[in-house]
Design a protein around this motif. Structure first.
Motif, PDB file in Angstrom:
ATOM      1  N   GLN A 165       2.532  -5.429  27.240  1.00 54.97           N
ATOM      2  CA  GLN A 165       1.604  -6.110  28.148  1.00 54.97           C
ATOM      3  C   GLN A 165       0.192  -5.550  28.008  1.00 54.97           C
ATOM      4  O   GLN A 165      -0.786  -6.297  27.970  1.00 54.97           O
ATOM      5  N   ARG A 166       0.133  -4.210  27.914  1.00 58.98           N
ATOM      6  CA  ARG A 166      -1.177  -3.564  27.772  1.00 58.98           C
ATOM      7  C   ARG A 166      -1.866  -4.036  26.496  1.00 58.98           C
ATOM      8  O   ARG A 166      -3.042  -4.423  26.506  1.00 58.98           O
ATOM      9  N   GLU A 167      -1.121  -4.014  25.387  1.00 59.47           N
ATOM     10  CA  GLU A 167      -1.696  -4.441  24.115  1.00 59.47           C
ATOM     11  C   GLU A 167      -2.148  -5.895  24.189  1.00 59.47           C
ATOM     12  O   GLU A 167      -3.195  -6.270  23.671  1.00 59.47           O
ATOM     13  N   TRP A 168      -1.318  -6.693  24.837  1.00 51.88           N
ATOM     14  CA  TRP A 168      -1.612  -8.120  24.953  1.00 51.88           C
ATOM     15  C   TRP A 168      -2.915  -8.330  25.712  1.00 51.88           C
ATOM     16  O   TRP A 168      -3.791  -9.072  25.293  1.00 51.88           O
ATOM     17  N   GLN A 169      -3.038  -7.606  26.857  1.00 47.97           N
ATOM     18  CA  GLN A 169      -4.263  -7.726  27.644  1.00 47.97           C
ATOM     19  C   GLN A 169      -5.474  -7.250  26.864  1.00 47.97           C
ATOM     20  O   GLN A 169      -6.532  -7.881  26.874  1.00 47.97           O
ATOM     21  N   LEU A 170      -5.306  -6.131  26.154  1.00 50.31           N
ATOM     22  CA  LEU A 170      -6.426  -5.592  25.375  1.00 50.31           C
ATOM     23  C   LEU A 170      -6.897  -6.603  24.349  1.00 50.31           C
ATOM     24  O   LEU A 170      -8.105  -6.793  24.157  1.00 50.31           O
ATOM     25  N   GLY A 226     -12.309 -11.310  19.595  1.00 51.33           N
ATOM     26  CA  GLY A 226     -12.879 -11.203  18.249  1.00 51.33           C
ATOM     27  C   GLY A 226     -11.975 -10.427  17.310  1.00 51.33           C
ATOM     28  O   GLY A 226     -11.810 -10.784  16.142  1.00 51.33           O
ATOM     29  N   ASP A 227     -11.358  -9.352  17.850  1.00 51.89           N
ATOM     30  CA  ASP A 227     -10.501  -8.535  17.009  1.00 51.89           C
ATOM     31  C   ASP A 227      -9.320  -9.324  16.465  1.00 51.89           C
ATOM     32  O   ASP A 227      -8.801  -9.030  15.392  1.00 51.89           O
ATOM     33  N   VAL A 228      -8.880 -10.316  17.240  1.00 50.50           N
ATOM     34  CA  VAL A 228      -7.753 -11.135  16.780  1.00 50.50           C
ATOM     35  C   VAL A 228      -8.241 -12.204  15.813  1.00 50.50           C
ATOM     36  O   VAL A 228      -7.589 -12.503  14.810  1.00 50.50           O
ATOM     37  N   LEU A 229      -9.408 -12.782  16.125  1.00 51.05           N
ATOM     38  CA  LEU A 229      -9.870 -13.915  15.325  1.00 51.05           C
ATOM     39  C   LEU A 229     -10.442 -13.494  13.978  1.00 51.05           C
ATOM     40  O   LEU A 229     -10.286 -14.210  12.993  1.00 51.05           O
ATOM     41  N   ASN A 230     -11.081 -12.323  13.933  1.00 46.86           N
ATOM     42  CA  ASN A 230     -11.748 -11.924  12.689  1.00 46.86           C
ATOM     43  C   ASN A 230     -10.836 -11.944  11.460  1.00 46.86           C
ATOM     44  O   ASN A 230     -11.232 -12.510  10.440  1.00 46.86           O
ATOM     45  N   PRO A 231      -9.634 -11.340  11.515  1.00 44.02           N
ATOM     46  CA  PRO A 231      -8.789 -11.403  10.320  1.00 44.02           C
ATOM     47  C   PRO A 231      -8.454 -12.823   9.913  1.00 44.02           C
ATOM     48  O   PRO A 231      -8.400 -13.141   8.716  1.00 44.02           O
ATOM     49  N   VAL A 274       6.341  -0.492  18.774  1.00 40.87           N
ATOM     50  CA  VAL A 274       5.860  -1.558  19.664  1.00 40.87           C
ATOM     51  C   VAL A 274       4.432  -1.929  19.303  1.00 40.87           C
ATOM     52  O   VAL A 274       4.065  -3.102  19.214  1.00 40.87           O
ATOM     53  N   LYS A 275       3.623  -0.913  19.054  1.00 39.03           N
ATOM     54  CA  LYS A 275       2.222  -1.139  18.700  1.00 39.03           C
ATOM     55  C   LYS A 275       2.111  -1.970  17.412  1.00 39.03           C
ATOM     56  O   LYS A 275       1.325  -2.922  17.340  1.00 39.03           O
ATOM     57  N   VAL A 276       2.912  -1.586  16.411  1.00 37.07           N
ATOM     58  CA  VAL A 276       2.859  -2.316  15.141  1.00 37.07           C
ATOM     59  C   VAL A 276       3.411  -3.726  15.314  1.00 37.07           C
ATOM     60  O   VAL A 276       2.902  -4.686  14.726  1.00 37.07           O
ATOM     61  N   LEU A 277       4.445  -3.851  16.139  1.00 41.27           N
ATOM     62  CA  LEU A 277       5.007  -5.174  16.409  1.00 41.27           C
ATOM     63  C   LEU A 277       3.936  -6.093  16.988  1.00 41.27           C
ATOM     64  O   LEU A 277       3.790  -7.245  16.577  1.00 41.27           O
ATOM     65  N   HIS A 278       3.147  -5.535  17.912  1.00 43.30           N
ATOM     66  CA  HIS A 278       2.074  -6.331  18.493  1.00 43.30           C
ATOM     67  C   HIS A 278       1.032  -6.690  17.440  1.00 43.30           C
ATOM     68  O   HIS A 278       0.540  -7.823  17.404  1.00 43.30           O
ATOM     69  N   HIS A 279       0.722  -5.723  16.572  1.00 44.36           N
ATOM     70  CA  HIS A 279      -0.239  -6.029  15.502  1.00 44.36           C
ATOM     71  C   HIS A 279       0.271  -7.148  14.618  1.00 44.36           C
ATOM     72  O   HIS A 279      -0.469  -8.055  14.231  1.00 44.36           O
ATOM     73  N   TRP A 280       1.575  -7.098  14.322  1.00 45.64           N
ATOM     74  CA  TRP A 280       2.151  -8.133  13.461  1.00 45.64           C
ATOM     75  C   TRP A 280       2.062  -9.501  14.142  1.00 45.64           C
ATOM     76  O   TRP A 280       1.717 -10.498  13.512  1.00 45.64           O
TER      77      TRP A 280
END
Lengths: 247, 224
Positions: B10-15, B21-26, B97-103
């Protein structure tokens, strides 16, 4: 069983003393083997019935290629030893072996390319073994760059150890690339379990050259490690004594 | 334990919602690199089809690599990484979990974009599903392996993105070869099941082993 003897191996002072005794023997052995192997391989070994004299480059190429891979395995083993038993000497070995391994990979790629022109008609081919050796070179560069980027020595030691262990997954790919993909490069010249396809007059000098390369590698590694140990321990009493007795 | 995983997600999702921008840039980077190829080599559909899978794979690889550089940086800078290392929960699980969110935020979104870009590169519709499945498996491996490099370079001042590329690209090569091999087979109408099983094998291997290396790398970075 007592494990203390094992920890003694990690003491820089002990290493410095034992390596100064070993050094002349390693030097004599490897130079002797090198002389015998070079003369035997380059002068007395018979010509190949297909490739003529150009095959003689294997006396440099194959030992360098074998060493390039076993040096990486050594990095990984040193990485495990350094991370598990916290031996400083393992890190010294890792740091000093990486440039030698990179050089060996370069030599293998370069000699292979010289040999490839008369035999395959091309200096470079995107073949499985050639490409994976190039990747091995990049792995060595990565480890050396990581070490240079981190200024704290302990942190750098641990980080390169982890990287060396992670990169080891590429070694089986390089080793078996020739067996898995049917590409231009011929299968391994040497296997321990099978009789070589070459006549003994041709593979005996090659064996001598492989031993000579391992000897030269050990010699070079020991000398680099002694320098690095002195550099790191230059504040201790024994290192000062060693430095003063040399000058 | 389950609540920790959930809270972390949830924290990662909110962040990532706070900084879209961090999501859209790649994603934009991915689309732009692919756009450059028809401009550079010419728009003939046959040539584009021949190159499409390679171009998409290399673009996906570079986009993942670029997005990975910041994976642990902000957590490192605000000190939450130290809390992770000190927390009673296993660090391997937290990084997973962190990497899963990144993926999810990088790999899966790239895969959603792929059908569009694939058809623009003249790929036939029949091979697009295969491309998506291999990319889905492949980007998971890319995220997991890349996180090892991100963990090892997290403590470096001035950003280690160049070093990250140098460390991680050699490790990406098996994924690249298998991924493009699958597409070649699919384009020629050959069975792709074997390739997909190999990709899954790589994914399972990376999933089980790389959290250990990531955790070790983070411990080293934090201890400095």
């Amino acid at each position: 069983m007592s494990w203390t003897f094992f920890h003694k191996l990690g003491s820089p002072k002990w290493f410095y003393e034992i390596s100064s005794k070993l050094l002349p023997w390693v030097a004599v052995f490897s130079l002797l083997m090198l002389a015998v192997g070079l003369v035997w391989g380059l002068v007395f070994a018979p010509e190949d019935y297909q490739q003529g004299n150009s095959f003689r480059i294997i006396y440099i190429h194959v030992p360098a290629a074998i060493l390039a891979q076993s040096c990486y395995m050594m990095l990984a083993v040193a990485g495990v030893v350094g991370l598990v038993w916290r031996m400083k000497l393992a890190d010294v070995a890792l740091q000093c072996a990486a440039p030698i391994g990179a050089w060996m990979t370069l030599v293998a790629l370069f000699t292979g390319s010289i040999w490839g022109k008369p035999t395959w008609g091309t200096y470079w081919e995107w073949d499985a073994r050639l490409t994976s050796m190039l990747i091995l070179l990049f792995l060595y560069f990565g480890i050396m760059a990581l070490r240079m980027a981190i200024s704290n020595r302990d942190t750098a030691a641990k980080a390169t150890a982890v990287m060396a262990i992670v990169g080891v997954i590429n070694i089986p790919i390089i080793k078996y690339s020739v067996d898995w993909w049917n590409t231009l490069h011929q299968p391994a010249t040497f296997t321990i379990t099978e009789k070589p396809a070459m006549p003994p007059e041709m593979w005996m000098p090659l064996l001598v050259m492989v031993l000579a390369f391992y000897g030269l590698f050990t010699l070079n590694l020991l000398m680099r490690m002694r320098l690095e140990v002195l550099r790191r321990e230059h504040k201790t009493r024994w290192a000062r004594a060693a430095l003063e007795s040399n000058t | 334990m389950r609540s920790v995983i959930w809270q972390l997600l949830q924290r990662e999702w909110q962040l990532s919602w706070r900084r879209p921008g961090d999501v859209l840039n790649p994603l934009v980077f991915f689309a732009m690199v692919i756009t450059l190829f028809p401009l550079a080599v010419g728009p003939e559909p046959q040539m584009l089809q021949r190159m499409a899978s390679g171009v998409i794979w290399v673009a996906a690889l570079l986009a993942t690599l670029l997005s990975l550089d910041g994976l642990f940086r902000s957590d490192f800078e605000d000190g939450s990484l130290e809390q992770w290392v000190l927390s009673p929960h296993p660090l391997t699980l937290l990084v997973l979990v962190k990497v899963l969110h990144h993926w999810l935020m990088c790999g899966v979104l790239l895969v959603l974009l792929t059908p569009l870009l694939g058809t623009m590169l003249a790929l036939p519709w029949s091979v697009i599903p295969v491309l998506c499945v291999t990319l889905l498996l492949g980007t998971a491996v890319l995220s997991l392996l890349g996180a090892i490099g991100a963990a090892l370079t997290v403590g470096l001042k001035g950003g280690g993105s160049m070093l990250l590329a140098l460390l991680i690209l050699p490790l990406y090569i098996p994924v690249l070869i298998l991924g493009t091999g699958t597409m070649d087979a699919a384009l020629q109408g050959l069975p792709v099941q074997g390739y997909l099983l190999w990709m899954s094998c790589l994914a399972v291997l990376a999933l089980s082993l790389s959290p250990l290396a990531i955790a070790a790398g983070l411990r080293i970075g934090v201890s400095e």
